[in-house]
Design a protein around this motif. Structure first.
Motif, PDB file in Angstrom:
ATOM      1  N   VAL A  18      40.027  42.491  45.031  1.00 12.88           N
ATOM      2  CA  VAL A  18      40.673  43.498  44.528  1.00 12.88           C
ATOM      3  C   VAL A  18      42.236  43.088  44.145  1.00 12.88           C
ATOM      4  O   VAL A  18      42.593  43.049  43.101  1.00 12.88           O
ATOM      5  N   ILE A  19      42.637  42.785  45.540  1.00 14.34           N
ATOM      6  CA  ILE A  19      44.262  42.639  45.072  1.00 14.34           C
ATOM      7  C   ILE A  19      44.678  41.312  44.474  1.00 14.34           C
ATOM      8  O   ILE A  19      45.673  41.316  43.615  1.00 14.34           O
ATOM      9  N   TYR A  20      43.989  40.221  44.672  1.00 12.65           N
ATOM     10  CA  TYR A  20      44.160  38.996  43.791  1.00 12.65           C
ATOM     11  C   TYR A  20      43.385  38.881  42.627  1.00 12.65           C
ATOM     12  O   TYR A  20      43.366  37.852  42.197  1.00 12.65           O
ATOM     13  N   ASN A  21      42.615  39.765  42.299  1.00  8.51           N
ATOM     14  CA  ASN A  21      41.638  39.850  41.268  1.00  8.51           C
ATOM     15  C   ASN A  21      42.593  39.552  39.787  1.00  8.51           C
ATOM     16  O   ASN A  21      43.800  40.193  39.674  1.00  8.51           O
ATOM     17  N   GLN A  22      42.157  38.582  39.094  1.00 13.00           N
ATOM     18  CA  GLN A  22      42.986  38.156  37.771  1.00 13.00           C
ATOM     19  C   GLN A  22      43.357  39.424  36.786  1.00 13.00           C
ATOM     20  O   GLN A  22      44.074  39.496  36.284  1.00 13.00           O
ATOM     21  N   ASN A  23      42.203  40.362  37.222  1.00 12.76           N
ATOM     22  CA  ASN A  23      42.644  41.639  36.244  1.00 12.76           C
ATOM     23  C   ASN A  23      43.521  42.731  36.634  1.00 12.76           C
ATOM     24  O   ASN A  23      43.827  43.624  36.126  1.00 12.76           O
ATOM     25  N   MET A  24      43.898  42.721  38.203  1.00 13.42           N
ATOM     26  CA  MET A  24      44.751  43.671  38.667  1.00 13.42           C
ATOM     27  C   MET A  24      46.156  43.523  38.272  1.00 13.42           C
ATOM     28  O   MET A  24      46.904  42.523  38.361  1.00 13.42           O
ATOM     29  N   LYS A  25      46.716  44.504  37.824  1.00  9.22           N
ATOM     30  CA  LYS A  25      47.770  44.888  37.188  1.00  9.22           C
ATOM     31  C   LYS A  25      48.302  46.363  38.052  1.00  9.22           C
ATOM     32  O   LYS A  25      47.884  46.726  38.727  1.00  9.22           O
ATOM     33  N   ALA A  26      49.645  46.552  37.590  1.00  8.13           N
ATOM     34  CA  ALA A  26      50.248  47.693  38.223  1.00  8.13           C
ATOM     35  C   ALA A  26      49.462  49.073  37.936  1.00  8.13           C
ATOM     36  O   ALA A  26      49.182  49.766  39.037  1.00  8.13           O
ATOM     37  N   ILE A  27      48.754  49.086  36.810  1.00  5.17           N
ATOM     38  CA  ILE A  27      48.132  50.450  36.573  1.00  5.17           C
ATOM     39  C   ILE A  27      46.984  50.269  37.225  1.00  5.17           C
ATOM     40  O   ILE A  27      46.409  51.383  37.953  1.00  5.17           O
ATOM     41  N   GLY A  28      46.431  49.134  37.626  1.00  4.55           N
ATOM     42  CA  GLY A  28      45.268  49.021  38.711  1.00  4.55           C
ATOM     43  C   GLY A  28      45.513  49.453  40.151  1.00  4.55           C
ATOM     44  O   GLY A  28      44.558  50.346  40.770  1.00  4.55           O
ATOM     45  N   LEU A  29      46.733  49.126  40.453  1.00 10.88           N
ATOM     46  CA  LEU A  29      47.059  49.496  41.801  1.00 10.88           C
ATOM     47  C   LEU A  29      47.294  51.167  41.796  1.00 10.88           C
ATOM     48  O   LEU A  29      46.958  51.645  42.882  1.00 10.88           O
TER      49      LEU A  29
END
Length: 115
Positions: free
Chosen positions: A73-84
């Motif tokens: 999750v946290i270091y997933n390459q797709n994680m952006k601010a909107i994901g958080l």
């Protein structure tokens, strides 16, 4: 498993498991993360990453669930601010239904003395 949208266009998603949510609760990873303005941006995501890295580097934390949370999750390459932002919303909803479960129940301390 629940999927959250990880980017603004909605083309990327990340799967979040119950175990991920329990790990977030266990380490209180979202507590105090967001400033009083309530805005979640890339700086807030970086702050979360640094907090988690500090936990992983500490000598007394050897938790595979935390490592899984980081990788998935946290270091997933797709994680952006909107994901958080979506993760925070999902976590809040999850807490409403699972908030009565004590975090200590996830990994009870065998040395804890109870009356």
């Amino acid at each position: 498993m629940t999927k959250i949208t990880a980017n603004a266009s909605g083309t990327r998603s990340i799967e979040i498991s119950e175990k991920h949510l329990k790990t977030i609760r266990k380490y209180s990873l979202l507590d105090g993360l967001i400033d009083s303005n309530g805005i979640i941006n890339e700086e807030v995501l970086d702050k979360l990453k640094l907090n988690v890295r500090g936990l992983l580097e500490s000598a007394n934390v050897k938790d595979n669930d935390l490592l899984d949370l980081c990788l998935d999750v946290i270091y997933n390459q797709n994680m952006k601010a909107i994901g958080l932002q979506n993760l925070v919303s999902l976590y809040g909803e999850w807490l409403k239904t699972n908030g009565n479960d004590a975090p200590a129940d996830d990994n009870p301390d065998p040395n804890e003395v109870t009356d």
